[in-house]
Scaffold this active site. Structure first.
Site, PDB file in Angstrom:
ATOM      1  N   HIS A   1      34.412  61.250 -12.273  1.00  0.00           N
ATOM      2  CA  HIS A   1      34.781  59.877 -11.944  1.00  0.00           C
ATOM      3  C   HIS A   1      33.647  59.346 -11.080  1.00  0.00           C
ATOM      4  O   HIS A   1      33.261  59.999 -10.124  1.00  0.00           O
ATOM      5  CB  HIS A   1      36.101  59.933 -11.165  1.00  0.00           C
ATOM      6  CG  HIS A   1      36.514  58.642 -10.554  1.00  0.00           C
ATOM      7  ND1 HIS A   1      37.695  58.023 -10.859  1.00  0.00           N
ATOM      8  CD2 HIS A   1      35.907  57.845  -9.658  1.00  0.00           C
ATOM      9  CE1 HIS A   1      37.800  56.899 -10.178  1.00  0.00           C
ATOM     10  NE2 HIS A   1      36.710  56.775  -9.436  1.00  0.00           N
TER      11      HIS A   1
ATOM     12  N   ARG B   1      44.520  47.242  -3.801  1.00  0.00           N
ATOM     13  CA  ARG B   1      45.057  48.247  -2.893  1.00  0.00           C
ATOM     14  C   ARG B   1      45.551  47.549  -1.646  1.00  0.00           C
ATOM     15  O   ARG B   1      44.901  46.643  -1.144  1.00  0.00           O
ATOM     16  CB  ARG B   1      43.956  49.255  -2.510  1.00  0.00           C
ATOM     17  CG  ARG B   1      43.431  49.989  -3.730  1.00  0.00           C
ATOM     18  CD  ARG B   1      42.336  50.944  -3.353  1.00  0.00           C
ATOM     19  NE  ARG B   1      41.821  51.567  -4.574  1.00  0.00           N
ATOM     20  CZ  ARG B   1      40.819  52.428  -4.606  1.00  0.00           C
ATOM     21  NH1 ARG B   1      40.237  52.787  -3.474  1.00  0.00           N
ATOM     22  NH2 ARG B   1      40.408  52.947  -5.742  1.00  0.00           N
TER      23      ARG B   1
ATOM     24  N   CYS C   1      41.457  55.069 -13.623  1.00  0.00           N
ATOM     25  CA  CYS C   1      41.404  56.325 -14.386  1.00  0.00           C
ATOM     26  C   CYS C   1      42.552  56.547 -15.366  1.00  0.00           C
ATOM     27  O   CYS C   1      42.295  56.952 -16.503  1.00  0.00           O
ATOM     28  CB  CYS C   1      41.216  57.551 -13.509  1.00  0.00           C
ATOM     29  SG  CYS C   1      41.559  57.380 -11.789  1.00  0.00           S
TER      30      CYS C   1
ATOM     31  N   LYS D   1      33.355  65.527  -3.995  1.00  0.00           N
ATOM     32  CA  LYS D   1      32.551  64.395  -4.439  1.00  0.00           C
ATOM     33  C   LYS D   1      31.210  64.324  -3.719  1.00  0.00           C
ATOM     34  O   LYS D   1      31.028  64.921  -2.655  1.00  0.00           O
ATOM     35  CB  LYS D   1      33.309  63.087  -4.191  1.00  0.00           C
ATOM     36  CG  LYS D   1      33.638  62.847  -2.727  1.00  0.00           C
ATOM     37  CD  LYS D   1      34.348  61.502  -2.513  1.00  0.00           C
ATOM     38  CE  LYS D   1      34.608  61.271  -1.030  1.00  0.00           C
ATOM     39  NZ  LYS D   1      35.128  59.936  -0.728  1.00  0.00           N
TER      40      LYS D   1
ATOM     41  N   ASP E   1      33.233  51.196 -12.340  1.00  0.00           N
ATOM     42  CA  ASP E   1      33.838  52.506 -12.545  1.00  0.00           C
ATOM     43  C   ASP E   1      33.356  53.132 -13.844  1.00  0.00           C
ATOM     44  O   ASP E   1      32.955  52.435 -14.762  1.00  0.00           O
ATOM     45  CB  ASP E   1      35.359  52.272 -12.652  1.00  0.00           C
ATOM     46  CG  ASP E   1      36.153  53.452 -12.157  1.00  0.00           C
ATOM     47  OD1 ASP E   1      35.534  54.463 -11.810  1.00  0.00           O
ATOM     48  OD2 ASP E   1      37.381  53.339 -12.121  1.00  0.00           O
TER      49      ASP E   1
ATOM     50  N   HIS F   1      34.326  56.927 -16.274  1.00  0.00           N
ATOM     51  CA  HIS F   1      34.836  58.289 -16.366  1.00  0.00           C
ATOM     52  C   HIS F   1      34.097  58.994 -17.469  1.00  0.00           C
ATOM     53  O   HIS F   1      33.921  58.443 -18.555  1.00  0.00           O
ATOM     54  CB  HIS F   1      36.347  58.272 -16.629  1.00  0.00           C
ATOM     55  CG  HIS F   1      37.105  57.695 -15.478  1.00  0.00           C
ATOM     56  ND1 HIS F   1      37.461  56.366 -15.419  1.00  0.00           N
ATOM     57  CD2 HIS F   1      37.515  58.256 -14.315  1.00  0.00           C
ATOM     58  CE1 HIS F   1      38.076  56.143 -14.266  1.00  0.00           C
ATOM     59  NE2 HIS F   1      38.114  57.253 -13.574  1.00  0.00           N
TER      60      HIS F   1
ATOM     61  N   GLN G   1      35.696  47.676  -9.156  1.00  0.00           N
ATOM     62  CA  GLN G   1      34.907  48.898  -9.128  1.00  0.00           C
ATOM     63  C   GLN G   1      33.980  48.917 -10.329  1.00  0.00           C
ATOM     64  O   GLN G   1      34.396  48.564 -11.431  1.00  0.00           O
ATOM     65  CB  GLN G   1      35.823  50.110  -9.263  1.00  0.00           C
ATOM     66  CG  GLN G   1      36.657  50.409  -8.052  1.00  0.00           C
ATOM     67  CD  GLN G   1      37.467  51.677  -8.277  1.00  0.00           C
ATOM     68  OE1 GLN G   1      38.100  51.840  -9.304  1.00  0.00           O
ATOM     69  NE2 GLN G   1      37.451  52.561  -7.301  1.00  0.00           N
TER      70      GLN G   1
END
Length: 602
Positions: free
Chosen positions: A475, A327, A298, A429, A347, A349, A345
């Site tokens: 997100h 991570r 992000c 979420k 991902d 946004h 991911q």
RNA sequence: GCCACCCUAGCUCAGCAGGUAGAGCAAGCGCCUUGUAAGCGCUGGGUCGUCGGUUCGAAUCCGACGGGUGGCUCCA
């Protein structure tokens, strides 16, 4: 991961019976364990999906042999046909009865003070009496219900499965107890069915299939939780990613790329260093400045947003990236592809105005379901995660956002549950779980309402009024992590990927060496038709080549002998063992391309 | 991270009363030239996860570390 209920009766009365059966069997097991270890301490022993467990504090570690002995003792208790007798006792009597049982005393005190109710929920009312159940010479603090007599437990339909460690009250600061998991069913037939299901789970294990099908590997000497994608696994991944990218472009997204590391100030600003420093890889010093490998994408997308003045006219911006993040996961939690330290991911946004955000979330839900359905999943459930204890932002904004998410779920008509306090620190979420071929639920999609990042980075757009406004951010990751999703696919299909995903779609099998030339020609033609093929030029006999292709779960086996060379054909065998006989090359191409286009199994 | 268990050829595993390693498959080579799930033979391949200790001697016993398995806790 929750195991599916393979009996799936949907019959409330039946479920109630199973609950009693499992709960009662847990008590019988506890008695058997105390018979072996009179000084053993009891903790909790509830029924669970497909079985039960009981936690004990014992003088020594249990072994698999102990389980056999416990099972044998349990059978005796069942044969004894003792009645389960319930009665209510006051606090003083309860404490007397469980004098030598510190965990029970703890529970009695929590119940008495109202700190916890019998479900372990806080904020209960203090009670003066509590329920106990006795059978034979075993008594447990328990609200029931139970079957009437131990003899009602079928002594050939239960099994103790494994021993595991578990913290008292699930708290890692509390003592580690020994947990015995067991399963019990109404009949031997049901037990067999469940054990067969467990075997099927084992057979489909993506770690095992990943090795057998040469899809990926891990290397202990190079670091735990880091995935190496072999050519065949990488091939499948590339197909998934290509499809993903196309769908995103069609869905009004733009695809972006961002760096893998960033300066510490970025992560301070984003709040990650405050909230998740423990889970981030240590910083590296570059010219005296700390850089961190990214745990999330992000902040980078935010930097791109900030690269110029934004107008309300260009919103919403939907930026997607297959972003690989790292991570630091604690060593005990790593599990094949399902839990790793480096993953990608899918991902995105979405930057939008406050009045666009609800439509955007509805559209993301819709988009996600469409994407997952393309991979053959049909059964989904939504989980709405609310404000966690450590969170940022005013409660009023949280409430408003949660309402918006609720309306989005309602609009899609999805069944959903509330996950109290399960939200991210920056917003609530929606998570989606899908059900696989074995009935197991897997979390993939997460759609997160984020009204925090935009504040932290002071994002803005110019509204129709000519003034600066704060955009909202959504997100989302749909497949979740590509590694994990791939693992789910392997297990869902048991390694037999549908034609469009199969790394090798057709194995060409020349019967004798004199057929190899023709096989190569056919292979070249098939490749021109965008099919993935391999010619088996080994010295094996045809039977062995078929076996090899079969074990690799190749959808089509094309046998080539004198007859096929003569008639410019291939003899088509499917991996489901159907033999389609001879087809011309163009016939086969048409069939295979259709299966690809329709994302069919074969 | 915590509890328990495990770690022997590329893979699956045997070797467990401590005396310096085996099988099947795979691989390489050769013979066979084959019709829908394993043709036959030969050969190569392991400092028994790593380090340390006990012992005359350790794959085998003990410890630490690494990796893995089942759980627990955690999962932006």
């Amino acid at each position: 991961m929750k195991e599916g209920n393979i009996l799936a009766s949907g019959n409330g009365n039946h479920d109630e019976q199973l609950y009693k059966l499992r709960h009662s069997t847990a008590h019988v097991m506890a008695e058997a364990v105390l018979d072996m270890f009179p000084e053993g301490k009891l903790a909790f022993g509830p029924p669970i999906e497909n079985g039960f467990y009981y936690d004990f504090d014992l003088p020594r570690a249990l072994t698999p042999e102990d389980l056999e002995e416990i099972e044998a003792r349990m059978k005796e208790i069942i044969k004894g046909d003792y009645a389960f007798e319930q009665r209510d006792v006051d606090v003083a009597e309860a404490k007397r009865m469980f004098a030598g049982q510190p965990y029970k005393i703890d529970q009695i005190e929590k119940l008495a003070s109202g700190e916890e109710d019998e479900h372990g929920e806080s904020g209960a009312r203090p009670v003066s009496h509590m329920s106990i159940y006795t059978h034979d010479h075993f008594t447990d603090l328990c609200r029931g219900p139970h079957v009437e007599r131990t003899g009602q437990i079928p002594d050939n339909a239960f099994k103790l499965l494994n021993i595991a460690g578990a913290y008292w009250r699930g708290d890692e600061n509390q003592p580690m107890l020994q947990r015995i998991y067991g399963t019990v069913w109404p009949s031997r037939k049901d037990l067999k069915k469940y054990l067969a299901w467990l075997e099927e789970v084992e057979k489909r294990d993506h770690r095992k299939l990943g090795k057998e099908l040469d899809l990926f590997s891990f290397h202990e000497d190079a670091g735990a939780g880091l995935v190496y994608w072999h050519p065949k696994g990488a091939r499948i991944r590339a197909i998934i990613e290509d499809f993903w990218r196309q769908e995103h472009y069609k869905g009004g997204y733009d695809v972006v790329y961002s760096p893998h590391i960033g300066r510490s100030r970025l992560w301070e600003r984003s709040g990650h260093l405050d909230f998740y420093a423990d889970a981030m890889y240590s910083p590296m010093d570059i010219d005296g400045i700390d850089y961190f490998i990214k745990p999330m994408n992000c902040p980078f997308h935010i930097k791109m947003y900030q690269s110029k003045r934004r107008s309300y006219r260009e919103l919403p911006l939907r930026w997607a990236e297959l972003g690989t993040v790292y991570r630091y996961e604690r060593s005990g939690v790593l599990h094949g592809l399902m839990r790793v330290r480096g993953f990608t991911q899918d991902d995105a946004h979405i930057f939008c105005t406050p009045d666009q955000v609800e439509d955007e979330i509805v559209e993301v839900l819709r988009f996600s379901l469409r994407l997952l359905e393309a991979f053959g999943f049909e059964d989904f459930k939504a989980y709405l995660a609310t404000r966690p204890e450590s969170a940022v932002g005013e409660p009023a904004r949280w409430d408003q956002a949660i309402e918006a998410l609720k309306r989005a779920i309602a609009e899609e008509g999805l069944p959903y549950e509330i996950d109290e306090g399960g939200g991210a620190f920056y917003g609530p979420k929606i998570d989606l779980k899908l059900r696989d071929a074995l009935g197991r639920e897997w979390q993939t999609t997460t759609i997160q309402f984020d009204f925090n990042m935009a504040d932290r980075f002071e994002l803005s757009y110019i509204g129709p009024d000519g003034f600066e406004h704060r955009p909202y951010m959504v997100h989302r990751a749909l497949l979740g992590s590509i590694e994990r999703f791939f693992g789910i696919l392997v297990e869902h299909f048991a390694g037999a990927f549908p034609v469009w995903l199969a790394p090798v779609q057709a194995a060409l099998i020349p019967i004798a060496d004199r057929h190899i030339d023709y096989a190569r020609q056919v292979a070249a033609q098939l490749r021109q038709a965008d099919l993935r093929v391999e010619v088996d030029e080994s010295g094996d006999r045809m039977q062995a080549k078929i076996r090899a292709a079969q074990l690799q779960k190749v959808p089509y086996m094309l046998v080539i002998g004198d007859r096929e060379v003569e008639s410019e054909a291939v003899a088509v065998r499917l991996r489901n063992e159907k033999n389609l006989g001879a087809q011309s090359i163009s016939e086969f191409v048409a069939m295979a391309q259709e299966a690809v286009a329709e994302k069919r199994d074969l």
